[in-house]
Design a protein around this motif. Structure first.
Motif, PDB file in Angstrom:
ATOM      1  N   ARG A 117       0.821  -1.217   0.000  1.00  0.00           N
ATOM      2  CA  ARG A 117       0.000   0.000   0.000  1.00  0.00           C
ATOM      3  C   ARG A 117       0.851   1.261   0.000  1.00  0.00           C
ATOM      4  NH1 ARG A 117      -3.120  -2.264   4.720  1.00  0.00           N
ATOM      5  NH2 ARG A 117      -3.843  -4.167   3.705  1.00  0.00           N
TER       6      ARG A 117
ATOM      7  N   SER B  82      -0.920   3.322  -5.829  1.00  0.00           N
ATOM      8  CA  SER B  82      -2.117   4.130  -5.793  1.00  0.00           C
ATOM      9  C   SER B  82      -3.127   3.453  -6.696  1.00  0.00           C
ATOM     10  CB  SER B  82      -1.815   5.510  -6.339  1.00  0.00           C
ATOM     11  OG  SER B  82      -2.154   6.455  -5.400  1.00  0.00           O
TER      12      SER B  82
ATOM     13  N   THR C 162      -6.687   3.896  -8.841  1.00  0.00           N
ATOM     14  CA  THR C 162      -7.806   4.660  -9.363  1.00  0.00           C
ATOM     15  C   THR C 162      -8.787   3.642  -9.903  1.00  0.00           C
ATOM     16  OG1 THR C 162      -6.403   6.518  -9.879  1.00  0.00           O
ATOM     17  CG2 THR C 162      -8.484   6.422 -11.013  1.00  0.00           C
TER      18      THR C 162
ATOM     19  N   ILE D 230      -6.306  13.515   0.897  1.00  0.00           N
ATOM     20  CA  ILE D 230      -5.403  12.420   0.544  1.00  0.00           C
ATOM     21  C   ILE D 230      -3.964  12.757   0.951  1.00  0.00           C
ATOM     22  CG2 ILE D 230      -4.488  11.025  -1.366  1.00  0.00           C
ATOM     23  CD1 ILE D 230      -7.410  10.425  -0.767  1.00  0.00           C
TER      24      ILE D 230
ATOM     25  N   ARG E  40      -1.637  10.574   3.340  1.00  0.00           N
ATOM     26  CA  ARG E  40      -0.340  10.052   2.893  1.00  0.00           C
ATOM     27  C   ARG E  40       0.805  10.726   3.634  1.00  0.00           C
ATOM     28  NH1 ARG E  40       0.680   6.196  -1.104  1.00  0.00           N
ATOM     29  NH2 ARG E  40      -1.214   5.650  -2.202  1.00  0.00           N
TER      30      ARG E  40
ATOM     31  N   SER F  23      -4.381  10.182  -7.063  1.00  0.00           N
ATOM     32  CA  SER F  23      -3.521   9.005  -7.050  1.00  0.00           C
ATOM     33  C   SER F  23      -2.040   9.355  -7.099  1.00  0.00           C
ATOM     34  CB  SER F  23      -3.839   8.108  -8.246  1.00  0.00           C
ATOM     35  OG  SER F  23      -5.081   7.493  -8.055  1.00  0.00           O
TER      36      SER F  23
ATOM     37  N   PRO G 133       3.680   7.542  -5.524  1.00  0.00           N
ATOM     38  CA  PRO G 133       3.833   6.082  -5.433  1.00  0.00           C
ATOM     39  C   PRO G 133       4.484   5.556  -6.713  1.00  0.00           C
ATOM     40  CG  PRO G 133       1.554   6.654  -5.860  1.00  0.00           C
ATOM     41  CD  PRO G 133       2.271   7.936  -5.615  1.00  0.00           C
TER      42      PRO G 133
ATOM     43  N   ILE H 264       1.195   2.740 -10.191  1.00  0.00           N
ATOM     44  CA  ILE H 264      -0.174   3.275 -10.201  1.00  0.00           C
ATOM     45  C   ILE H 264      -1.091   2.340 -10.985  1.00  0.00           C
ATOM     46  CG2 ILE H 264      -1.602   5.151 -11.109  1.00  0.00           C
ATOM     47  CD1 ILE H 264       0.319   7.081 -10.110  1.00  0.00           C
TER      48      ILE H 264
ATOM     49  N   THR I  73       7.199   6.363 -13.376  1.00  0.00           N
ATOM     50  CA  THR I  73       6.171   5.620 -12.651  1.00  0.00           C
ATOM     51  C   THR I  73       5.719   4.424 -13.492  1.00  0.00           C
ATOM     52  OG1 THR I  73       5.407   7.701 -11.710  1.00  0.00           O
ATOM     53  CG2 THR I  73       3.904   5.829 -11.550  1.00  0.00           C
TER      54      THR I  73
ATOM     55  N   ARG J 297     -10.609   3.148  -2.245  1.00  0.00           N
ATOM     56  CA  ARG J 297      -9.425   4.006  -2.352  1.00  0.00           C
ATOM     57  C   ARG J 297      -8.732   4.097  -0.990  1.00  0.00           C
ATOM     58  NH1 ARG J 297      -9.383   8.735  -5.880  1.00  0.00           N
ATOM     59  NH2 ARG J 297      -7.249   8.282  -6.436  1.00  0.00           N
TER      60      ARG J 297
ATOM     61  N   SER K 199      -6.823   0.988  -0.103  1.00  0.00           N
ATOM     62  CA  SER K 199      -5.613   0.681  -0.851  1.00  0.00           C
ATOM     63  C   SER K 199      -4.497   1.655  -0.482  1.00  0.00           C
ATOM     64  CB  SER K 199      -5.891   0.743  -2.355  1.00  0.00           C
ATOM     65  OG  SER K 199      -6.144   2.072  -2.742  1.00  0.00           O
ATOM     66  N   MET K 200      -4.765   2.532   0.483  1.00  0.00           N
ATOM     67  CA  MET K 200      -3.753   3.513   0.887  1.00  0.00           C
ATOM     68  C   MET K 200      -3.052   3.073   2.167  1.00  0.00           C
ATOM     69  SD  MET K 200      -5.712   7.076   0.112  1.00  0.00           S
ATOM     70  CE  MET K 200      -4.449   8.017   0.956  1.00  0.00           C
TER      71      MET K 200
END
Lengths: 255, 253
Positions: free
Chosen positions: A79, A83, A85, A104, A108, A150, A155, A158, A187, B91, B94-95
Motif C-alpha cells: 500500500r 495508488s 484509481t 489524501i 499520505r 492518485s 507512489p 499506479i 512511474t 481508495r 488501498s492507501m
C-alpha cells in the motif's frame, strides 16, 4: 527506460467465487517504469486482478508481488508503493476538489498538503474549479481529479482500472496525455481497459485476459506477428489490435 | 502507529463532519421529527396523560432525545453505504493508512452530529417548559448515557451500512428502533399497559435509559436503572461491534 526489477510479478494467481472460476492461473510481469495494459472483455476478471494487487482482495492461490513486496504477506508495504484509481471515480462529491486533494495528502502524510493540492490542481487544469464541490464536476474533471489524487506521495506503481470508461473523446485524450507523462517520469502504470485503441496507443506491453488466463502477452509489434502477415491483395494494411484481439479470442472459443 | 491512527481518524472525522455540516437538510430531518413529537405530546396529548408529575415536558424529554438519536444514526448507515458504492472506501483501503480509521471516522461523526441534534432539541425543550436544576455531575451522567446509547446504535448502523444492498435498505433498520420509545416509559407510565405489553416495556432498554435520565434531571435517586441502562448499552455495543467487524471483514480482504 530499461527494465529494472519487475514492478509487478504475478504467478499462478487463482480466484473463485463459489462455482465461478474468475482467475484460473494468471501469470505476467510488468517492468518498472513501463505502461502495461491488461485487456479483456467485461467480466473477464481484470478488476479482480487489480483488487488483488491493491490488497483489497485475497487470491485463492498463486503469488503476486508489487514493487518487490508480496501482496499477501506484506500488504502494508504494498500500500505504501501503490495508488489505485478504481473503475468509478473514487472522489468525495461533497468536498471540493481542493479538499479532496488535501485529504489524501494528509492521509499520505506528505509535507505541505495545501501546496501539493494547489500544484496538482494547476497541473490538471482544475485550478478554477478547485473550490467547487466535486458534485458539480463533469465526468472528465472527476477523472482528472481522481488521477491527481492518485499521484500524491509519488507512489512508484499506479493502477488505473478502466480510466477512460464513460469519458468523451477529448477527456480521453487528456487522460492519455497524463498517463504518458507519468510513465515518462518513471512511474509504472498498470492499466486495464476494454478499449483496444487505448492499449494500442499507450501500452509498452499488452496482456490479454480471456476465460481466466492470460492467453497472450507481448508488445504491440509482437502481437501483430501472431497473425499472418498483411495480405497484399486489394487493400494493404496492418491488422489493428482490435482485429488481433478478436481473432485470438475467437480462436480460443473454438478450442 | 498510534499517531497514524489518530492522524488518520482525525482526517476521516473532518471529512464526514463536513458531510454533516454541508447537508443542512439532514440536520433538519433528524431534529424536526423529534421536535414535532415534543410539541405534539406537550400541547396535544399531554393534557390527557396522567403521569403523576406536574411538568410533562420534563417527563417526555428523555424519550424524545432517544427518538432523535435513533433516527440520527440512520444517516451513518447511509453515509457509509455511499462510501462503499462510490469507491472511495476502496481508495482508502488501498492507501497506507490505518484501516480502522475509515469506520471510526464515521462512528465519531455520528457522536458529533447526534450531540448537535440533542442540544438543539434540549433548547427547544427549554423554550416550551423543560426545567431542571440538575448539577454538573448529573448532566455529565446524562451526556454519558446518551453517548453510550449513540455509540451502541451507531455500530448497529455500521452493520447495516456495510451489508445493505440499497441506500433505502441501509437506513431502514432504524425504523423499529425509532418506534421503541413508544412502547416504554418514555411518554406514559408503564403501569397502565396490559400485562404482556407492560412486561415488554419494562424490560426493554429504552425504559431503563429514560428512567435514569429522568431521575438524574429531577435529582432523584437513580437506583438500579442506570446500571441496567448502561448494561444494555454496553451489551448492544459489544454485540454490534463484533457483527460490524465480521461484516467489515466480508467486505475487505
Amino acid at each position: 527506460m530499461e527494465t529494472r526489477n519487475p514492478a509487478i510479478q504475478v504467478a499462478g494467481l487463482t480466484k473463485s467465487y463459489q462455482d465461478l472460476h474468475v482467475l484460473k492461473g494468471v501469470d505476467f510481469t510488468v517492468a518498472g517504469g513501463s505502461i502495461f495494459a491488461l485487456l479483456g472483455s467485461n467480466g473477464a476478471g481484470k478488476t479482480t486482478i487489480v483488487r488483488i494487487l491493491a490488497t483489497l482482495l485475497k487470491s485463492d492461490s498463486g503469488t503476486a508481488t508489487v514493487n518487490g513486496f508480496d501482496v499477501a504477506s506484506a500488504p502494508a508495504a504494498v500500500r505504501e508503493s501503490i495508488s489505485l484509481t478504481g473503475q468509478f471515480a473514487a472522489v468525495d462529491e461533497i468536498l471540493s476538489g481542493r479538499e479532496n486533494l488535501i485529504m489524501i495528502a494528509k492521509l499520505r502524510r506528505v509535507k505541505n498538503p495545501a501546496g501539493v493540492a494547489d500544484d496538482l490542481l494547476e497541473r490538471f487544469s482544475l485550478t478554477d474549479a478547485g473550490g467547487r464541490r466535486v458534485a458539480t464536476y463533469s465526468g472528465g474533471m472527476r477523472r482528472r481529479l481522481d488521477i491527481a489524487m492518485s499521484l500524491i506521495g509519488d507512489p512508484p506503481v499506479i493502477f488505473l482500472d478502466e480510466p477512460t470508461t464513460g469519458l468523451d473523446p477529448e477527456a480521453r485524450i487528456e487522460v492519455w496525455q497524463e498517463i504518458q507523462k507519468l510513465a515518462g517520469g518513471g512511474t509504472t502504470v498498470f492499466l486495464t481497459t476494454q478499449y483496444l485503441d487505448e492499449a494500442e496507443k499507450l501500452a509498452d506491453r499488452i496482456s490479454i485476459l480471456h476465460q481466466g488466463t492470460i492467453i497472450v502477452s507481448g508488445t504491440l509489434a509482437e502481437l501483430r506477428q501472431l497473425l499472418p502477415p498483411a495480405k497484399v491483395e486489394y487493400v494493404e494494411r496492418q491488422p489493428t489490435l482490435e482485429e488481433i484481439f478478436l481473432a485470438i479470442v475467437g480462436k480460443e472459443k473454438q478450442r | 502507529m498510534t499517531t497514524h491512527v489518530l492522524n488518520d481518524t482525525g482526517v476521516m472525522l473532518g471529512r464526514s463532519v463536513r458531510h454533516v455540516t454541508r447537508s443542512v437538510d439532514t440536520i433538519i430531518t433528524v431534529t424536526i421529527m423529534p421536535i414535532a413529537f415534543l410539541l405534539l405530546f406537550r400541547y396535544v396529548f399531554g393534557g390527557a396523560i396522567q403521569t403523576g408529575t406536574d411538568n410533562y415536558t420534563n417527563y417526555l424529554m428523555p424519550g424524545v432525545l432517544l427518538i432523535a438519536i435513533a433516527s440520527g444514526i440512520s444517516y451513518t448507515a447511509f453515509r457509509l453505504f455511499n462510501d462503499l458504492q462510490g469507491g472511495i472506501f476502496e481508495r482508502f483501503h488501498s492507501m497506507p493508512i490505518s484501516r480502522s480509521s475509515v469506520l471510526w471516522g464515521h462512528v465519531l461523526t455520528s457522536l458529533v452530529s447526534n450531540a448537535i441534534s440533542v442540544v438543539v432539541i434540549i433548547l427547544v425543550g427549554l423554550a416550551i417548559g423543560f426545567r431542571t436544576s440538575a448539577g454538573i455531575l448529573a448532566w455529565l451522567a446524562v451526556a454519558g448515557i446518551l453517548a453510550m446509547f449513540t455509540l451502541a446504535l451507531t455500530w448497529v448502523a455500521v452493520i447495516s451500512g456495510l451489508s445493505a444492498s440499497t441506500s433505502d435498505g441501509a437506513a431502514a433498520f432504524s425504523y423499529p428502533i425509532v418506534f421503541l420509545p413508544f412502547i416504554s416509559s418514555a411518554f406514559v407510565p408503564t403501569e397502565t399497559m396490559p400485562g404482556p405489553v407492560r412486561a415488554f416495556a419494562e424490560n426493554q432498554p429504552v425504559t431503563s435509559i429514560v428512567n435514569s435520565i429522568r431521575a438524574l434531571w429531577d435529582q432523584q435517586p437513580v437506583g438500579n436503572d442506570i446500571w441496567i441502562a448502561l448494561g444494555w448499552c454496553a451489551g448492544i455495543l459489544l454485540v454490534a461491534y463484533l457483527f460490524a467487524m465480521a461484516a467489515y471483514r466480508r467486505k475487505i480482504a
